[in-house]
Design an enzyme around this catalytic site. Structure first.
Site: not given
Ligand SMILES: *Cc1c(COP(=O)(O)O)cnc(C)c1O
Length: 401
Positions: A92, A114, A382
């Site tokens: 993010k 948000e 992610s």
């Molecule tokens: C917020 C988040 C997501 C989901 O958000 P996307 O916009 O779909 O990427 C996925 N993985 C992690 C670690 C997150 O913090």
């Protein structure tokens, strides 16, 4: 940055996207679009973005060959793109950084955002502190109660956290409230959006900032694995980490792109957050048109996922378009399957993954045994799972002090 011709000038990816907002926001979004167009063509701006990614965020994030886990699964080789190693522990920050630089360029002194689980709130509070901007985070009152460590993190970073007590007191209500603040204070305030969704130009600019993930993979995979992967797999909440790793691979048609939504308790139970995989219909929410979990009257329905970051009833418009065009495939992974993958990665590779990312890992674990040993899967890891250990402990009946 990728220069595909989507979205069109009105923000449409096929029939998805667009901008469905109050009159007061039309000119603000127009200003943002124009400024972003100038910024992305400005070598100095892009150099500064990449400088921050390198020296503050810690990019490039490595790609790691998960050899022990792959051997155990007995098929394809699984590689992990380590977004969990970024500053603040997830992807993010890439887009929060890009948007903060845009805010500064536009002379805005205050940023708002948000947040649901608090991850985007923390990323936003972080970049606001980095650039000395005032920061207000809107968060549902129920989420504040569930995510107290992240609320405290935001406060440590100097942000004001405003509790939203309307509606279901969760993410979608926080989004409405942040929009309301923006409408009222549009001249002084920049809205930092947390995923590749919302009204044009947000899905495009969030994608472009996150595309650094896939751009790095394009040179890292040949270096480490000798070639590009057979498939790229990423979890999909709003869709930002997935579009970030997918987008540079759109120009490589032999690479399969697989988005993994939250199947919750199972698609058949209705308790999930999988608008694409469950065959939901299209509708408008939060300023854009896309697939959306709604009932026959067009009311948005409650979603469920073990991972807060995937618990969203809509999905970014570019994914809706990629689904219809069949360039990407979308599947669902249940809570139980994600948890199994979470534990396996902990035990076999020494990496605690986010529960969101565990959905993508579970999909790789499903596919790998059906594939040859020289096949290659690239999974976008992610985020890190430290934030999720309370949830995991609770599900195992363990209470942490
Ligand atoms: C917020 C988040 C997501 C989901 O958000 P996307 O916009 O779909 O990427 C996925 N993985 C992690 C670690 C997150 O913090």
């Amino acid at each position: 940055m990728p220069k595909e011709d989507v979205p069109d000038s009105r923000g449409y990816f096929g029939v998805y996207g667009g901008s469905f907002v109050a009159e007061t926001l039309v000119s603000a979004l127009e200003d943002l679009k124009n400024e972003y167009q100038r910024a992305r063509a400005d070598k100095q701006f892009m150099a500064e973005f990449h400088h921050e990614l390198k020296h503050y965020v810690g990019r490039p994030s490595p790609v790691f060959h998960a050899q022990r886990w792959s051997a155990r699964l007995g098929g394809a080789q699984i590689y992990l793109k380590r977004e969990d190693l970024n500053h603040t522990g997830a992807h993010k920050i890439n887009s929060a950084m890009g948007q903060a630089l845009l805010a500064r360029r536009m002379g805005k002194k205050k940023v708002i955002a948000e947040t649901g689980a608090g991850q985007h709130g923390v990323a936003t509070a972080t970049v606001a502190a980095r650039f000395g901007m005032e920061c207000v985070i809107y968060m549902g009152a129920d989420d504040i109660a569930r995510q107290s460590p992240n609320v405290f993190r935001m406060k440590l970073l100097g942000a004001t956290v405003k509790a939203v007590t309307s509606g279901s007191r969760t993410l979608k209500d926080a989004l409405n409230e942040a929009m309301r603040d923006w409408v009222t204070n549009v001249n002084s305030t920049f809205y930092i959006l947390g995923t590749a969704a919302g009204p044009h130009p947000y899905p495009m600019l969030v994608r472009d900032f996150q595309a650094v993930i896939g751009e790095e993979c394009l040179w890292q995979m040949p270096e480490l694995a000798g070639r590009q992967p057979d498939a790229v797999i990423a979890c999909v909440g709003g869709g930002s980490n997935a579009i970030g790793i997918f987008h540079p691979y759109l120009a490589h048609p032999s690479v399969r792109l697989i988005g993994v939504e939250a199947g919750g308790k199972g698609l058949g139970t209705g308790q999930h957050a999988a608008p694409l995989a469950s065959g939901a219909s299209a509708g408008v929410l939060h300023g854009f048109r896309s697939y959306l979990m709604q009932n026959a009257d067009g009311q948005v329905i409650e979603t469920h996922s073990v991972s807060a970051g995937l618990d969203y009833p809509g999905v970014g418009p570019e994914h809706a378009w990629l689904k219809d065009s069949r360039r990407a495939e979308y599947v669902a992974i249940n809570d139980d399957e994600a948890l199994q993958a979470f534990h396996d990665l902990c035990r076999f590779e020494g990496i605690i993954p986010a529960l969101e990312s565990s959905h993508a890992l579970a999909q790789a674990a499903k596919m790998a045994p059906q594939m040859d040993k020289d096949a290659i899967l690239l999974v976008n890891l992610s985020g890190r799972g430290d934030k999720d250990i309370n949830t995991v402990a609770q599900l195992a009946g363990i209470t942490l002090s």
